[in-house]
Design an enzyme around this catalytic site. Structure first.
Site, PDB file in Angstrom:
ATOM      1  CG  LEU A   1     -49.448  38.384 -53.418  1.00 35.03           C
ATOM      2  CD1 LEU A   1     -50.201  37.193 -52.853  1.00 35.03           C
ATOM      3  CD2 LEU A   1     -48.451  38.909 -52.396  1.00 35.03           C
ATOM      4  CB  SER A   2     -46.713  37.451 -59.786  1.00 31.47           C
ATOM      5  OG  SER A   2     -45.749  37.235 -60.788  1.00 31.47           O
ATOM      6  N   PRO A   3     -43.609  38.072 -58.305  1.00 30.40           N
ATOM      7  CG  PRO A   3     -41.931  37.064 -57.024  1.00 30.40           C
ATOM      8  CD  PRO A   3     -43.332  36.844 -57.535  1.00 30.40           C
TER       9      PRO A   3
END
Length: 209
Positions: A10-12
């Site tokens: 989920l982390s860009p």
């Protein structure tokens, strides 16, 4: 050669590095870290990364964290003959400048958008204005250009696309105000053959989270 990459999808910043790995055609061992379970706080992980963040890269025993540093390292070591991180100092400086701007953009997206989704925290008026200002500045900087930091794809584009993907996945209303950003993002989404593999399913993932 053994490369381990610790990520949370989920982390860009994690997805930016994952796209760089794909672009460079590297074989890496992907190790998922569940922040909700505190896996980034285990003694084993803290030995690798004492600031307990993701992503973290371990390349033959060399540990490196901070996504932009990882992008610069990987493209310098494994992509010397690509456009990802130019050797020309002025062109490289433009890439670095864009990466630094993306750091500000990603931070404002986090405070104005992501924290509300994850924690139910309403952003302050100042945080919303900072986000809007950064997004409009990016729209001006990109203009009608295909890429953000020169005439070819660079690691700055990968980092920006990962940041922007959050806004598109959540159908953020501010996108209506930045047509250049929308065109830029949609163009890269079509160009990058691994885009959906790395970033697909974000909207559903945010809902589940």
């Amino acid at each position: 050669m053994t490369i381990d990459l610790y990520v949370m999808n989920l982390s860009p910043p994690c997805r930016a590095v994952l796209m760089a790995v794909k672009q460079l055609n590297l074989t890496v061992n992907i190790k998922q870290i569940d922040l909700r379970k505190g896996e980034h706080l285990t003694p084993e992980y803290l030995k690798i990364n004492p600031v307990h963040t993701v992503p973290t890269l371990v390349d033959d025993g060399f540990a490196l964290w901070e996504s932009r540093a990882i992008l610069q390292y990987l493209s310098s070591k494994y992509g010397a003959n690509t456009s990802l991180y130019p050797t020309d100092l002025q062109k490289r400086a433009v890439v670095d400048r864009t990466l630094n701007f993306d750091m500000s953009l990603n931070s404002s997206v986090s405070t104005a958008v992501t924290m509300k989704l994850f924690r139910g925290t309403e952003p302050t008026e100042a945080q919303v204005k900072s986000f809007q200002s950064n997004l409009k500045t990016l729209d001006q900087l990109i203009g009608h250009n295909k890429y953000a930091a020169g005439s070819a794809l660079t690691i700055a584009d990968l980092s920006l696309v990962a940041t922007l993907s959050v806004l598109f996945a959540t159908e953020n209303k501010e996108l209506k105000e930045v047509p250049n950003v929308v065109k830029y993002y949609e163009g890269l989404k079509k160009e990058l053959p691994y885009y959906n593999e790395v970033n697909g399913g974000l909207a559903e993932a945010f809902k589940q989270f």
